[in-house]
Design an enzyme around this catalytic site. Sequence first.
Site: not given
Ligand code: RIB
Length: 301
Positions: A39, A41, A182, A218-219, A249-250
């Site tokens: 969240g 991130n 993903n 897809l990386g 991904g975040d």
């Molecule tokens: O997506 C990466 C995150 O997944 C990391 O920062 C970790 O905290 C986990 O939640």
Amino acid sequence: MILVVGSINMDVNIRVKSLPKPGETVLAKGITQSPGGKGANQAVAAAKAGGDVVMLGCVGADEAGDALLASLDQFGVNTKYIMRTKDVPSSKAYINISDDSENNIVVDSSANWMVSPEYLLKHEELFRQAEYCILQLEIPSDSVYMAEQLSKKYGVKIVFNPSPIDSFEIRLLENVDTLIVNQTEGEILSQIPADEITDKDWQQLMEAHNIRSVVQTLGSRGSRLYVRDEEAVTFPAMKCEAIDTTGAGDTFLGALIAMYAEGKDDREAFRFAAAASGIEVTRPGTQSAMPTREEVLSKIK
Ligand code: RIB
């Protein structure tokens, strides 16, 4: 405004030569800590991309909690409504990162589990003001469900990233605007192996749950966008030398939604998001590794 409801973790990054196999013990090459949580991130990625971001979540009344809030503040996320609890410590994520930049993650949920449906109801007004609500699965699923109900009540577009997928419940898919998965998550959600899933399968899933669009990351092969009743489109990834893919991904998700909130079209939004995540993986950590809007724009040029 983009409202992010989700986890805030202190990441314990453990560098290893290769990821331990079941039953195997390996030695750490180095251990560092940095702010993370899916969240948090995603909130930072959207704010760094230029979004107006408010976060709902919970941290402990401890040193880690101070550092986690400071990181969010520093990168422009509104932390005014984040809860602090004396009852449990801030959440931690233990992340093994191998030399070939693969990772695996175990989260100790602690304070994230205090994000209750009641706490969200207390902040109902934020849902009235939001345009997008971004959700993942590192908080109780009843709270994710409540955030979805409040979003629907006020016509807020729901962006749902069902990660970690082992907490997924089918009721959370209904009326999602954008589902971001993903390959593994896509496989588990659809119950079809990644190399067998077709565009038609995604269309059926969207129709069955009234989902407007699905984004599959897809990386290094980029990402694919499925919009209901439209042809699917593949967008390329940015070429890069990855050293730590944690939070890629975040970063992609946060940047993408910030662009959509600005009114950008799919092509521009995906290009920006691909560049943001392409830069992030070339640096260690997550939130501090995410590029600013200016860095992304100059890379795109
Ligand atoms: O997506 C990466 C995150 O997944 C990391 O920062 C970790 O905290 C986990 O939640």
